[in-house]
Scaffold this motif. Structure first.
Motif, PDB file in Angstrom:
ATOM      1  N   ARG A   1      77.713 -64.443 -20.214  1.00  0.00           N
ATOM      2  CA  ARG A   1      78.554 -65.363 -20.993  1.00  0.00           C
ATOM      3  C   ARG A   1      78.404 -66.744 -20.366  1.00  0.00           C
ATOM      4  NH1 ARG A   1      82.742 -61.912 -18.928  1.00  0.00           N
ATOM      5  NH2 ARG A   1      83.145 -61.295 -21.077  1.00  0.00           N
ATOM      6  N   TYR A   2      78.728 -67.778 -21.185  1.00  0.00           N
ATOM      7  CA  TYR A   2      78.518 -69.136 -20.674  1.00  0.00           C
ATOM      8  C   TYR A   2      79.495 -69.499 -19.578  1.00  0.00           C
ATOM      9  CZ  TYR A   2      74.779 -70.639 -23.595  1.00  0.00           C
ATOM     10  OH  TYR A   2      73.541 -70.789 -24.130  1.00  0.00           O
ATOM     11  N   ARG A   3      80.798 -69.207 -19.833  1.00  0.00           N
ATOM     12  CA  ARG A   3      81.778 -69.509 -18.791  1.00  0.00           C
ATOM     13  C   ARG A   3      82.831 -68.436 -18.801  1.00  0.00           C
ATOM     14  NH1 ARG A   3      81.607 -74.237 -21.188  1.00  0.00           N
ATOM     15  NH2 ARG A   3      83.775 -74.299 -21.847  1.00  0.00           N
ATOM     16  N   GLU A   4      83.621 -68.365 -17.732  1.00  0.00           N
ATOM     17  CA  GLU A   4      84.725 -67.420 -17.657  1.00  0.00           C
ATOM     18  C   GLU A   4      85.544 -67.495 -18.938  1.00  0.00           C
ATOM     19  OE1 GLU A   4      85.726 -65.179 -15.230  1.00  0.00           O
ATOM     20  OE2 GLU A   4      83.653 -65.600 -14.681  1.00  0.00           O
ATOM     21  N   GLY A   5      85.949 -66.334 -19.444  1.00  0.00           N
ATOM     22  CA  GLY A   5      86.880 -66.339 -20.572  1.00  0.00           C
ATOM     23  C   GLY A   5      86.222 -66.561 -21.925  1.00  0.00           C
ATOM     24  N   LEU A   6      84.889 -66.694 -21.967  1.00  0.00           N
ATOM     25  CA  LEU A   6      84.233 -66.847 -23.279  1.00  0.00           C
ATOM     26  C   LEU A   6      83.606 -65.508 -23.666  1.00  0.00           C
ATOM     27  CD1 LEU A   6      82.437 -70.265 -22.872  1.00  0.00           C
ATOM     28  CD2 LEU A   6      84.728 -69.787 -23.645  1.00  0.00           C
ATOM     29  N   ASP A   7      83.226 -65.416 -24.929  1.00  0.00           N
ATOM     30  CA  ASP A   7      82.575 -64.179 -25.380  1.00  0.00           C
ATOM     31  C   ASP A   7      81.188 -64.044 -24.769  1.00  0.00           C
ATOM     32  OD1 ASP A   7      84.733 -63.851 -26.817  1.00  0.00           O
ATOM     33  OD2 ASP A   7      83.855 -64.131 -28.794  1.00  0.00           O
ATOM     34  N   LEU A   8      80.687 -62.809 -24.796  1.00  0.00           N
ATOM     35  CA  LEU A   8      79.327 -62.577 -24.308  1.00  0.00           C
ATOM     36  C   LEU A   8      78.329 -63.226 -25.265  1.00  0.00           C
ATOM     37  CD1 LEU A   8      79.638 -58.834 -23.312  1.00  0.00           C
ATOM     38  CD2 LEU A   8      79.521 -60.785 -21.787  1.00  0.00           C
ATOM     39  N   VAL A   9      77.299 -63.867 -24.706  1.00  0.00           N
ATOM     40  CA  VAL A   9      76.261 -64.454 -25.551  1.00  0.00           C
ATOM     41  C   VAL A   9      75.144 -63.437 -25.729  1.00  0.00           C
ATOM     42  CG1 VAL A   9      74.967 -66.538 -25.928  1.00  0.00           C
ATOM     43  CG2 VAL A   9      76.670 -66.484 -24.155  1.00  0.00           C
ATOM     44  N   LEU A  10      74.842 -62.706 -24.667  1.00  0.00           N
ATOM     45  CA  LEU A  10      73.846 -61.635 -24.766  1.00  0.00           C
ATOM     46  C   LEU A  10      74.582 -60.343 -24.438  1.00  0.00           C
ATOM     47  CD1 LEU A  10      70.867 -63.228 -22.839  1.00  0.00           C
ATOM     48  CD2 LEU A  10      71.134 -63.036 -25.298  1.00  0.00           C
ATOM     49  N   LYS A  11      74.349 -59.311 -25.236  1.00  0.00           N
ATOM     50  CA  LYS A  11      75.096 -58.070 -25.015  1.00  0.00           C
ATOM     51  C   LYS A  11      74.120 -56.937 -24.715  1.00  0.00           C
ATOM     52  CE  LYS A  11      78.296 -59.821 -28.456  1.00  0.00           C
ATOM     53  NZ  LYS A  11      77.751 -60.401 -29.663  1.00  0.00           N
ATOM     54  N   ASN A  12      74.239 -56.355 -23.519  1.00  0.00           N
ATOM     55  CA  ASN A  12      73.491 -55.142 -23.145  1.00  0.00           C
ATOM     56  C   ASN A  12      72.025 -55.169 -23.513  1.00  0.00           C
ATOM     57  OD1 ASN A  12      75.953 -54.290 -22.371  1.00  0.00           O
ATOM     58  ND2 ASN A  12      76.380 -53.226 -24.304  1.00  0.00           N
ATOM     59  N   LEU A  13      71.308 -56.208 -23.061  1.00  0.00           N
ATOM     60  CA  LEU A  13      69.868 -56.231 -23.330  1.00  0.00           C
ATOM     61  C   LEU A  13      69.193 -55.267 -22.370  1.00  0.00           C
ATOM     62  CD1 LEU A  13      68.621 -59.884 -23.731  1.00  0.00           C
ATOM     63  CD2 LEU A  13      69.571 -58.375 -25.420  1.00  0.00           C
ATOM     64  N   THR A  14      68.319 -54.409 -22.892  1.00  0.00           N
ATOM     65  CA  THR A  14      67.504 -53.599 -22.005  1.00  0.00           C
ATOM     66  C   THR A  14      66.087 -53.706 -22.530  1.00  0.00           C
ATOM     67  OG1 THR A  14      69.322 -52.098 -21.628  1.00  0.00           O
ATOM     68  CG2 THR A  14      67.142 -51.301 -21.040  1.00  0.00           C
ATOM     69  N   LEU A  15      65.170 -54.232 -21.714  1.00  0.00           N
ATOM     70  CA  LEU A  15      63.779 -54.267 -22.150  1.00  0.00           C
ATOM     71  C   LEU A  15      62.891 -54.360 -20.929  1.00  0.00           C
ATOM     72  CD1 LEU A  15      62.478 -57.686 -23.120  1.00  0.00           C
ATOM     73  CD2 LEU A  15      64.918 -57.467 -22.982  1.00  0.00           C
ATOM     74  N   ASN A  16      61.645 -53.946 -21.106  1.00  0.00           N
ATOM     75  CA  ASN A  16      60.724 -53.933 -19.975  1.00  0.00           C
ATOM     76  C   ASN A  16      59.446 -54.649 -20.398  1.00  0.00           C
ATOM     77  OD1 ASN A  16      59.316 -53.408 -17.738  1.00  0.00           O
ATOM     78  ND2 ASN A  16      59.612 -51.187 -17.742  1.00  0.00           N
ATOM     79  N   VAL A  17      59.071 -55.688 -19.653  1.00  0.00           N
ATOM     80  CA  VAL A  17      57.866 -56.437 -20.000  1.00  0.00           C
ATOM     81  C   VAL A  17      56.853 -56.249 -18.877  1.00  0.00           C
ATOM     82  CG1 VAL A  17      56.922 -58.721 -20.427  1.00  0.00           C
ATOM     83  CG2 VAL A  17      59.189 -58.143 -21.280  1.00  0.00           C
ATOM     84  N   ARG A  18      55.659 -55.788 -19.229  1.00  0.00           N
ATOM     85  CA  ARG A  18      54.646 -55.580 -18.198  1.00  0.00           C
ATOM     86  C   ARG A  18      53.952 -56.902 -17.876  1.00  0.00           C
ATOM     87  NH1 ARG A  18      54.565 -51.615 -21.574  1.00  0.00           N
ATOM     88  NH2 ARG A  18      52.849 -52.385 -22.864  1.00  0.00           N
ATOM     89  N   GLY A  19      53.410 -57.002 -16.657  1.00  0.00           N
ATOM     90  CA  GLY A  19      52.743 -58.225 -16.231  1.00  0.00           C
ATOM     91  C   GLY A  19      51.630 -58.615 -17.188  1.00  0.00           C
ATOM     92  N   GLY A  20      51.523 -59.917 -17.496  1.00  0.00           N
ATOM     93  CA  GLY A  20      50.436 -60.400 -18.348  1.00  0.00           C
ATOM     94  C   GLY A  20      50.702 -60.275 -19.836  1.00  0.00           C
ATOM     95  N   GLU A  21      51.846 -59.658 -20.212  1.00  0.00           N
ATOM     96  CA  GLU A  21      52.148 -59.587 -21.644  1.00  0.00           C
ATOM     97  C   GLU A  21      52.580 -60.948 -22.159  1.00  0.00           C
ATOM     98  OE1 GLU A  21      53.648 -55.817 -23.732  1.00  0.00           O
ATOM     99  OE2 GLU A  21      54.945 -56.031 -22.005  1.00  0.00           O
ATOM    100  N   LYS A  22      52.329 -61.183 -23.454  1.00  0.00           N
ATOM    101  CA  LYS A  22      52.812 -62.427 -24.073  1.00  0.00           C
ATOM    102  C   LYS A  22      53.910 -62.034 -25.046  1.00  0.00           C
ATOM    103  CE  LYS A  22      49.270 -64.706 -22.257  1.00  0.00           C
ATOM    104  NZ  LYS A  22      49.155 -63.741 -21.138  1.00  0.00           N
ATOM    105  N   ILE A  23      55.109 -62.508 -24.781  1.00  0.00           N
ATOM    106  CA  ILE A  23      56.250 -62.094 -25.603  1.00  0.00           C
ATOM    107  C   ILE A  23      56.759 -63.282 -26.408  1.00  0.00           C
ATOM    108  CG2 ILE A  23      58.592 -61.134 -25.558  1.00  0.00           C
ATOM    109  CD1 ILE A  23      56.612 -59.174 -24.502  1.00  0.00           C
ATOM    110  N   GLY A  24      56.857 -63.127 -27.730  1.00  0.00           N
ATOM    111  CA  GLY A  24      57.479 -64.181 -28.540  1.00  0.00           C
ATOM    112  C   GLY A  24      58.942 -63.827 -28.744  1.00  0.00           C
ATOM    113  N   ILE A  25      59.823 -64.809 -28.620  1.00  0.00           N
ATOM    114  CA  ILE A  25      61.240 -64.524 -28.849  1.00  0.00           C
ATOM    115  C   ILE A  25      61.658 -65.297 -30.092  1.00  0.00           C
ATOM    116  CG2 ILE A  25      63.549 -64.648 -27.858  1.00  0.00           C
ATOM    117  CD1 ILE A  25      62.300 -64.791 -25.120  1.00  0.00           C
ATOM    118  N   VAL A  26      62.138 -64.599 -31.119  1.00  0.00           N
ATOM    119  CA  VAL A  26      62.551 -65.299 -32.330  1.00  0.00           C
ATOM    120  C   VAL A  26      63.963 -64.868 -32.693  1.00  0.00           C
ATOM    121  CG1 VAL A  26      60.238 -65.585 -33.245  1.00  0.00           C
ATOM    122  CG2 VAL A  26      61.539 -63.547 -33.830  1.00  0.00           C
ATOM    123  N   GLY A  27      64.552 -65.596 -33.608  1.00  0.00           N
ATOM    124  CA  GLY A  27      65.910 -65.289 -34.031  1.00  0.00           C
ATOM    125  C   GLY A  27      66.462 -66.536 -34.673  1.00  0.00           C
TER     126      GLY A  27
END
Length: 1225
Positions: A994-1020
């Motif tokens: 979360r950004y600061r104490e008392g605010l909502d979560l911005v990212l919730k329970n992310l679980t991911l595994n990126v191997r070395g040398g992979e190219k990952i695009g993030i969109v949304g």
């Protein structure tokens, strides 16, 4: 039409000439051509005209006061002769005592009248200056704006205007001091005859000495001002780019830079303190000593009796004040004259020509050449935009697209040709300018509120959804520089402002770069395009997006500042020129034709789709998202930027102790002891004098002369030396305190987490570094010096009077009681007023620096007057607490001096009553001491109050030196191996943030595994948490739950610098610091020149840099203003290439770049970072279509994560985004 100014002085617009009778003006111009040297406007003359008469009334009071001053020594003479004579009736003595009291009282009243006039003049002058500087800043040309940085201009307002205010209070001393000196000498001559000349000779000999000291001090001050300017400017940049410093782990390099400047500043301060101490040595006692010594030795018949000695002493005391003041006033005048020059220089900068007569129906630029910096940016441009048409301007980075827009706004210098724009203008700059106000105020921009229009504007700019997410809806307060909005939201607010203003001509400088494909499509169709709300208005759109080009009326292609082609989309394709070539490379024709066919029918469906998806913003401070709408009541709105708090109540003793601790406790004790000794020596010499005068009655005068003179001289010299040593030690103490306090403040601020900077306006932090450090450096030491001095003088007076007439002790207690009461009452009021004043001062400056950054927008919308009004209101707000401060000072003065006058009265009365058993020497001693106590008492309260208000600076610096810090930069026992990370595997495990104490979560329970040398695009969609995810890797946001590991190392356990120096980011907004290009790429000088050139070559800046004369030493101006936004982005790429770490993060870095440069960057990243792990936050989906995997975020959770091909076949969110971007059918 932005016409060239007539060739008289500059293009100053002279006000008040009346409605333009053109023939008169022509005559004017012809005449002015004959006058060869135009007269420089004199700023001083203007000030005198405006404020002179009122000030002169004050001067008249001063004259009266000077004359009254000399009545008391005459009365003292009568009193002493009264005690000597026998058989004179007692009532005569009492009459004298009361007369002394009344003259003193009259003097008090007159003096304070005079002060009141002076201070009010000072206040008016400051207000006028701030007003003039503000108004000027809105109209100066860009070239003039570049010649002085924002920091320097704000300094004109804060420091230089203040100087004028301080000077007016003492200005009368310029004639009053010589007058007092003449009168005092006249009476002394009557008293002691020609021997006075000896004293005068000593005084005259001291004058050149003092002058030299004053000049030296002056020179030091100028030098110190320069260092201070540089330091504030650097701090300003550091705080502006603090995020970048943190991401690159560059804090130490910049900390050293600041401390180096600070060291020079302190050295200068130390030198001037030593000079000051030397000046103290030459106090006034030598004058009395020489006069008396000469008087008794010249002629054996000259006898020094009480009458002569003490009347002369009280005259010498009167003399001391103007003598001390004169050099101060002169140096203050010199200081102010420098400020005068600076302000006059600023006020005589060239102005943009406001009377641009709007002639024709469309935008025309025949053959105009515009210049900016040293080179021409746009050369021989011919263009004409018919009314109501939409022109797209395309071209490479740095080819002059933004300059063209500036030219249309009249912000560029025109070398030849004409530009005319018909009707009102709305302007959307490339980097949105957002005020520190509510969102609604930002959009209305001083226009009246019309609900229906307002909502259609929000709808067209795709802002409706964002408002639901913001905690206060459209009443949410937006931080300085729009800090709590994402880049896309800022740009859309800027667009909404333009749309709401309902102008005739719209100049849009790349407004779609900061938003994603989806939103940009919505905006183009609902706002800019042929069917948008702006249809029928003239629109000039600078863009890098190809997909919209078929729908515009005309396209203008710019190459290196010239128009290479112009025409409709179809015409340009037929011409087969550079543009067609450019389009073919991107093989988009078929997609566009496909869109032409289906686009119209798709519209309604798309609309629904978009409104439901124009999702959460990312930004710097996701505040409490109250999901259930009902709960959201406007009054619960939490303010992002907390109002600056003014401490209340007494300054806590702790603060004084802090300062004593910074000076050094032992040193503090030594200083007080030295001051005590110095007072003792002073009392000693006066008691000796009183003994000496009593020799007359015992007829021992002749034989004792050598001994009397010798001891008197010795005591005087000891006193002088003690004064010098004590001010010397004090100076050393103060400077070491200043060093410690600044060092702690600086290192704390560099260790402060990012969230602090998001919620605190920069002006407030800068204020600590400029105003408060200035107080600790200069004002506080002077105050402490004066306070100790006056305290010991007052103390010694009471001691002397009580020892000569013990009965006086009875009166001391009630007087002291009244004194303390008045003092407490006053200090409490004055302190609070001062605090209110300093808190209401910050908004003036932060509003000012906000105005300077956005002045092109303000001018384009013609909101000039509204902003001037806002500034004036802020200044008035500040005066509301300043004026009562002046009046309370007068209140205090009259009361304190009344107490002093009572002391004189009682000392005289007791002397008369006890005349039988008092010798004249003691009477003289006690009454002459009483006469000078008024001054000391008055100053002592003043100093107590000043000390309290100045020590507040220590309190404020302290407060910001103790804010919460981020994790340590290096953790010794957890240091990762130097070659870490080798593989570049990144793993998120149940990660939430979360950004600061008392605010909502911005990212919730992310679980991911990126191997070395992979190219990952993030969109949304906007605000899905894309940027937040990258900030987590750098630990600018600390985890709320879960953890991230890179190559089996938990990043939460290692030091921040160890982590950040091993990752590289190319941030969303390119930040450069003023300094050489080389310093911007490699502040620690880690790499060789060869490496740097190589990086420049790979980042396609090689040609640009090698064409510059300075090469790598090319000076970047504040914020990199002299490079285009695209070039700045390439510099950021070069930084990344230099560091070459295993993990690279790209944050929407391609937003401000045309497609070709974008391709270059992408290919550079593919080749140079082939074996690295790359995370890219993409707006243009085509850049990530060949990445290993794509991560789609939605509302802070992972929606989809797979290869691009698989995601397209799943027909989920990614597919719909690709479809909007025209990458798939």
């Amino acid at each position: 039409m932005y016409s060239k100014p007539p060739p008289l002085t500059t293009n100053h617009v002279a006000g008040g000439e009346g409605g333009g009778e053109s023939n008169l003006e022509e005559v004017e111009v012809l005449l002015s051509n004959q006058r060869s040297v135009p007269q420089q406007p004199s700023f001083l003359r203007a000030l005198i005209k405006a404020f002179g008469p009122y000030f002169l009334i004050g001067s008249a009071f001063k004259l009266l006061q000077d004359i009254i001053t000399f009545v008391n020594p005459q009365l003292l003479r009568m009193l002493i002769s009264f005690t000597k004579q026998t058989g004179v009736p007692d009532w005569w003595g009492y009459t004298l005592a009361f007369l002394m009291f009344f003259t003193a009282f009259l003097q008090t009243l007159v003096l304070h009248r005079h002060f009141h006039y002076c201070f009010v003049t000072g206040m008016n002058v400051r207000t006028a200056l701030i007003g003039a500087i503000y108004r000027k800043a809105l109209v100066i040309t860009n070239a003039a704006k570049r010649s002085s940085t924002v920091g320097e201009v704000v300094n004109l307002m804060s420091v230089d205007a203040q100087r004028f205010m301080d000077l007016t209070t003492f200005l009368n001393m310029l004639w009053s001091a010589p007058l007092q000196i003449m009168l005092a000498l006249y009476f002394l001559w009557q008293n002691l005859g020609p021997s006075v000349l000896a004293g005068v000779a000593v005084m005259i000999m001291l004058i050149p000495f003092n002058a030299v000291i004053a000049m030296k001090t002056r020179a030091y001050q100028v030098e110190q001002m320069q260092y201070k300017d540089t330091r504030i400017k650097l701090m300003n940049e550091i705080l502006n780019g603090i995020k970048v410093l943190k991401l690159y782990a560059w804090e130490n390099s910049f900390k050293d830079k600041v401390l180096a400047i600070r060291q020079k500043e302190l050295d200068v301060l130390r030198k001037s303190a030593y000079l000051g101490a030397l000046g103290c040595l030459l106090m006034c006692f030598q004058v009395a000593l020489t006069t008396f010594a000469v008087y008794v030795t010249v002629d054996e018949n000259n006898v020094l009796d009480a009458e002569k000695a003490f009347v002369s002493l009280s005259l010498f005391n009167i003399l001391r004040f103007p003598l001390n003041m004169l050099p101060q006033v002169i140096s203050s005048i010199v200081q102010t004259s420098i400020s005068l020059k600076r302000i006059q220089g600023f006020l005589s900068h060239d102005e943009l020509d406001p009377n641009s007569p709007l002639v024709c129906i469309y935008v025309v630029i025949p053959e105009s050449i515009l210049e900016m910096c040293e080179r021409c940016l746009c050369c021989s441009i011919n263009m004409m935009v018919p009314q109501g048409s939409l022109l797209a301007v395309v071209g490479h980075v740095g080819c002059g697209k933004s300059s063209l827009i500036s030219a249309l706004l009249g912000e560029m210098e025109k070398v030849e040709g004409d530009i005319s724009v018909r009707g009102s203008v709305a302007y959307v700059p490339q980097q949105a300018w957002i005020q520190n106000a509510t969102l609604r105020d930002n959009i209305l921009f001083e226009n009246p509120y019309n609900e229906q229009k307002y909502h259609s504007v929000l709808e067209a700019c795709a802002l409706t959804f964002d408002l639901e997410v913001l905690p206060g809806g459209d009443m949410t307060e937006i931080g300085e520089k729009g800090i709590n909005l994402s880049g896309g939201q800022r740009q859309r607010v800027s667009l909404a402002r333009a749309l709401y203003s309902d102008a005739d001509v719209y100049l849009l400088d790349d407004p779609l770069s900061a938003v994603d494909a989806h939103v940009s499509k919505h905006i183009f169709e609902n706002l800019i395009g042929p069917e948008g709300l702006l249809k029928g208005k003239t629109r000039i759109l600078v863009t890098h997006g190809i997909s919209f080009l078929p729908q515009v009326d005309n396209i203008m292609v710019m190459v290196e500042g010239q128009v290479s082609e112009m025409g409709s989309y179809q015409e340009l394709l037929k011409q087969n020129g550079a543009f067609a070539e450019f389009l073919r490379n991107y093989a988009l024709e078929d997609i566009i034709e496909e869109e032409e066919a289906t686009g119209r029918t798709l519209l309604p469906a798309l609309m629904l789709f978009i409104t439901s998806f124009e999702v959460r913003r990312h930004g710097c401070s996701q505040r409490k998202h109250s999901e259930p709408q009902e709960k959201k009541k406007p009054h619960e709105m939490e303010k992002l930027i907390q109002a600056e708090t003014a401490e209340t109540g007494r300054v806590k003793t702790k603060v004084y102790l802090e300062y004593v601790k910074a000076v050094g406790p032992l040193l503090s004790v030594v200083i007080c002891f030295l001051y005590g000794c110095q007072s003792a020596a002073a009392i000693g010499s006066n008691i000796w004098l009183s003994q000496w005068t009593n020799d007359v009655s015992t007829n021992q005068t002749k034989e004792n002369v050598p001994m009397r003179v010798g001891v008197y001289a010795a005591l005087g010299i000891v006193q002088g030396i003690l004064v010098m040593i004590s001010s010397f030690t004090l100076a050393i103490g103060n400077i070491s305190a200043a060093r410690k306090l600044h060092y702690n403040l600086l290192s704390n601020k560099l260790h402060t987490p990012q969230s602090f900077f998001d919620t605190t306006p920069l002006g407030r932090i800068i204020n600590r570094f400029s105003k408060d450090i200035y107080v600790i450096d200069e004002a506080l030491p002077a105050t402490v010096l004066m306070f100790l001095g006056t305290f010991f003088v007052s103390l010694s007076t009471i001691i002397v009077i009580i020892s000569s007439t013990p009965i006086f002790a009875v009166v001391v207690v009630p007087l002291a009681f009244i004194y303390v009461f008045v003092q407490r009452f006053y200090v409490a009021t004055s302190r609070q007023l001062k605090r209110l004043e300093s808190v209401s001062r910050s908004p003036i400056y932060s509003h000012f620096s906000e105005t300077i950054t956005g002045c092109s927008v303000i001018r384009a919308y013609g909101r000039h007057t509204a902003f001037v009004l806002m500034s004036d209101m802020k200044v008035d707000e500040n005066q509301k607490s300043y004026y009562p401060g002046i009046v309370s000072n007068r209140w205090l003065g009259v009361r304190i001096e009344f107490i002093g006058n009572c002391i004189v009265l009682f000392a005289a009365l007791f002397a008369v009553a006890g005349k039988e058993n008092l010798n004249p020497g003691l009477v003289g001693l006690s009454v002459s001491y009483a006469l000078q106590v008024t001054m000391s008492l008055n100053w002592m309260v003043r100093m107590t109050s000043d000390l309290e208000s100045n020590i507040v600076a220590v309190e404020r610096v302290k407060e910001y030196s103790e804010t919460k810090t981020e994790a340590p930069w290096e953790v010794e026992d957890k240091k990762p191996p130097p070659e870490w990370p080798i593989k570049g595997n990144v793993e998120f495990q149940n990660y939430s943030v979360r950004y600061r104490e008392g605010l909502d979560l911005v990212l919730k329970n992310l679980t991911l595994n990126v191997r070395g040398g992979e190219k990952i695009g993030i969109v949304g969609r906007t605000g899905a948490g894309k940027s937040s995810m990258t900030l987590c890797l750098f630990r600018l946001l600390e985890a709320a739950a879960g953890e991230i590991t890179i190559d089996e190392v938990r990043i939460a356990e290692i030091g921040l610098h160890d982590l950040r120096s091993k990752l590289t980011i190319i941030p969303q907004e390119p930040v450069l610091f003023s300094g050489t290009l080389r310093m911007n790429l490699d502040p620690f000088d880690k790499y060789t020149d060869e490496d740097v050139w190589k990086a420049l070559e790979h980042s396609h800046l090689h040609r640009f840099v090698s064409n510059q004369t300075a090469k790598l030493e090319l000076q970047c101006s504040e914020g990199g203003e002299n490079l285009s936004v695209g070039q700045r982005q390439l510099v950021c790429l070069a930084r990344a290439l230099l560091r070459k770490t295993r993990i690279l993060i790209l944050d929407e870095a391609t937003a401000a770049i045309d497609l070709e440069t974008d391709d270059l960057i992408q290919s550079t990243i593919r080749t140079q970072f082939e074996d690295c792990t790359v995370f890219t936050i993409a707006h243009r989906l085509n850049t990530i279509m060949d990445y290993t995997r794509v991560l789609v975020l939605d509302k802070g959770q992972i929606a989809e994560f797979d290869t691009p091909a698989n995601l397209l076949s799943q027909r989920g969110i990614f597919y719909s985004m690709a479809k909007d971007a025209g990458l798939t059918q």
